[in-house]
Design a protein around this motif. Structure first.
Motif, PDB file in Angstrom:
ATOM      1  N   HIS A 299       0.794  -1.220   0.000  1.00 37.22           N
ATOM      2  CA  HIS A 299       0.000   0.000   0.000  1.00 37.22           C
ATOM      3  C   HIS A 299       0.832   1.279   0.000  1.00 37.22           C
ATOM      4  O   HIS A 299       0.327   2.341  -0.362  1.00 37.22           O
ATOM      5  CB  HIS A 299      -0.954   0.015   1.198  1.00 37.22           C
TER       6      HIS A 299
ATOM      7  N   ASP B 270       0.032  -1.282  -5.249  1.00 43.51           N
ATOM      8  CA  ASP B 270      -1.316  -1.851  -5.079  1.00 43.51           C
ATOM      9  C   ASP B 270      -2.366  -0.882  -5.625  1.00 43.51           C
ATOM     10  O   ASP B 270      -3.444  -0.691  -5.053  1.00 43.51           O
ATOM     11  CB  ASP B 270      -1.607  -2.169  -3.611  1.00 43.51           C
ATOM     12  N   CYS B 271      -2.033  -0.261  -6.762  1.00 49.19           N
ATOM     13  CA  CYS B 271      -2.891   0.786  -7.319  1.00 49.19           C
ATOM     14  C   CYS B 271      -4.225   0.205  -7.786  1.00 49.19           C
ATOM     15  O   CYS B 271      -4.266  -0.779  -8.522  1.00 49.19           O
ATOM     16  CB  CYS B 271      -2.189   1.458  -8.493  1.00 49.19           C
TER      17      CYS B 271
ATOM     18  N   TRP C 135      -6.033   1.264  -1.779  1.00 45.20           N
ATOM     19  CA  TRP C 135      -5.827   2.452  -2.612  1.00 45.20           C
ATOM     20  C   TRP C 135      -7.118   3.261  -2.709  1.00 45.20           C
ATOM     21  O   TRP C 135      -7.114   4.492  -2.576  1.00 45.20           O
ATOM     22  CB  TRP C 135      -5.354   2.020  -3.998  1.00 45.20           C
TER      23      TRP C 135
ATOM     24  N   ARG D 242      -7.833   4.935   0.661  1.00 48.44           N
ATOM     25  CA  ARG D 242      -6.957   6.088   0.911  1.00 48.44           C
ATOM     26  C   ARG D 242      -7.363   7.281   0.056  1.00 48.44           C
ATOM     27  O   ARG D 242      -7.407   8.428   0.526  1.00 48.44           O
ATOM     28  CB  ARG D 242      -5.497   5.707   0.624  1.00 48.44           C
TER      29      ARG D 242
ATOM     30  N   ALA E 273      -9.333   3.910 -10.215  1.00 45.59           N
ATOM     31  CA  ALA E 273      -8.993   2.551  -9.791  1.00 45.59           C
ATOM     32  C   ALA E 273      -9.163   1.577 -10.947  1.00 45.59           C
ATOM     33  O   ALA E 273      -8.321   0.689 -11.164  1.00 45.59           O
ATOM     34  CB  ALA E 273      -9.867   2.141  -8.602  1.00 45.59           C
TER      35      ALA E 273
ATOM     36  N   HIS F 198      -6.236   1.778 -13.275  1.00 46.84           N
ATOM     37  CA  HIS F 198      -5.063   1.105 -12.721  1.00 46.84           C
ATOM     38  C   HIS F 198      -5.175  -0.416 -12.875  1.00 46.84           C
ATOM     39  O   HIS F 198      -4.187  -1.089 -13.212  1.00 46.84           O
ATOM     40  CB  HIS F 198      -4.911   1.456 -11.243  1.00 46.84           C
TER      41      HIS F 198
END
Length: 368
Positions: A189, A193-194, A199, A202, A275, A278
């Motif tokens: 993290h 860990d995108c 992720w 956060r 996300a 990614h």
């Protein structure tokens, strides 16, 4: 005494330890090298019998692996300065395996496959200890030690070329053309860990704190969820920074991001769209060449629902226009059983590679 070929699958990850006993048909090892994909559907059940379902994880002609029982431990195997604690794993694994064999009326195992989180970087103690320890205690003649991403791959796609993205609190993508492995992300993290649950959580917390500060890019709905879940925003550093399980705490806020996106918050929707990009980029980085490519998604993150899945479908179509998105046939425990079955029957086609998938053949002891 029940005759037949018996294998053991082990899934050791951040959420605990699961162990399953599988049975192979009598004609195992004489198959045609084909497989249908699909997992055993076994479910760890704190020592009870499994559901008797079968694993069709394209184990290279092994036939169907039938999960006959399983055991689960909620506490993960310890990790120390020397890496994954082999003794802690063995103290759980051996009695559990003996109990499963006894209840099934089985005498010995033909193979064991252990999928473990951190195998690539923290697996030295397991490599040094497990082969001989399992030979002595269980008479195991063949052992596979694998990264949990490999067993996730085997559970999702079997032994077919393709790519798998395993995503929950963290995220890793793994691909193979059956000659070698490619991986992307899985850096934890702080470094990567995108697109993972941590992720997303956060990013959602950052947007909430931007709203709290009056900075651009903030989200009032996310700020309201922070107050409801964690309390005053000023308490977040104290609640997060000292904790060893910080990634899990961050990931616990990901469902709140999805909730706000569903309710129309554009900032939360934007977090999930990023996300998705990614995730698609990680899958594209490891997907082998060729138009007959498959990508499978596995892990709890993909139960987030349409707020993530809708932008993810679009991102995959953009980054992997020729790939087919396949349904993950099974989970990492299913994959461990499938790897053990293929190892027992000499049909393992997944690439052997240090830190990813390593196999050992041992002289078995006689068990009475």
């Amino acid at each position: 005494m029940t005759s037949g070929t018996w294998v053991l699958g082990v899934d050791s990850g951040g959420s605990g330890l699961r162990i399953a006993l599988g049975a192979l048909p009598r004609d195992s090892g004489t198959g045609n090298g084909r497989g249908t994909g699909g997992g055993s559907g076994s479910r760890a059940d704190a020592g009870g019998a499994g559901d008797g379902s079968r694993s069709r994880a394209d184990a290279g002609g092994t036939g169907d692996v039938r999960a006959v029982g399983s055991v689960a431990f909620a506490e993960p195997v310890r990790t120390g300065a020397g890496g994954i604690d082999a003794r802690h794993l063995l103290d759980r694994l051996v009695p559990a395996a003996e109990g499963l064999l006894r209840r099934a009326g089985a005498r010995r195992l033909a193979a064991v496959a252990v999928g473990a989180a951190g195998m690539a970087t923290l697996g030295d103690e397991l490599r040094a200890t497990l082969p001989q320890a399992l030979r002595r205690s269980l008479g195991v003649p063949r052992l596979a030690l694998a990264a949990d991403a490999v067993t996730a791959y085997a559970g999702a796609l079997g032994q077919r070329p393709g790519a798998v993205v395993a995503a929950g609190t963290g995220l890793i993508a793994l691909g193979t053309d059956l000659r070698g492995w490619s991986r992307a992300d899985g850096w934890g993290h702080l470094l990567g860990d995108c697109g993972s649950g941590a992720w997303i959580g956060r990013a959602g917390l950052e947007a909430a704190l931007r709203a709290h500060d009056g900075r651009p890019g903030g989200s009032g709905p996310l700020l309201a969820r922070v107050r409801a879940v964690f309390g005053p925003p000023a308490d977040l550093p104290r609640l997060l920074y000292p904790r060893a399980d910080r990634p899990a705490v961050l990931a616990s806020f990901a469902p709140e991001v999805a909730r706000c996106a569903t309710e129309g918050d554009t900032v939360a929707a934007g977090v999930l769209a990023r996300a998705a990009r990614h995730i698609a980029e990680a899958a594209a980085a490891v997907c082998p060449e060729g138009e007959a490519r498959e990508v499978a998604l596995t892990g709890g993150l993909f139960r987030t629902g349409e707020p993530l899945l809708s932008p993810l479908r679009a991102a995959l179509a953009e980054h992997l226009p020729y790939a087919r998105v396949a349904t993950a046939a099974g989970d990492p425990l299913d994959g461990s059983l499938a790897v053990a079955a293929a190892l027992a029957t000499g049909t393992l086609r997944l690439p052997r590679e240090p830190g990813m998938l390593e196999t050992t053949t041992l002289q078995p002891t006689t068990r009475t």
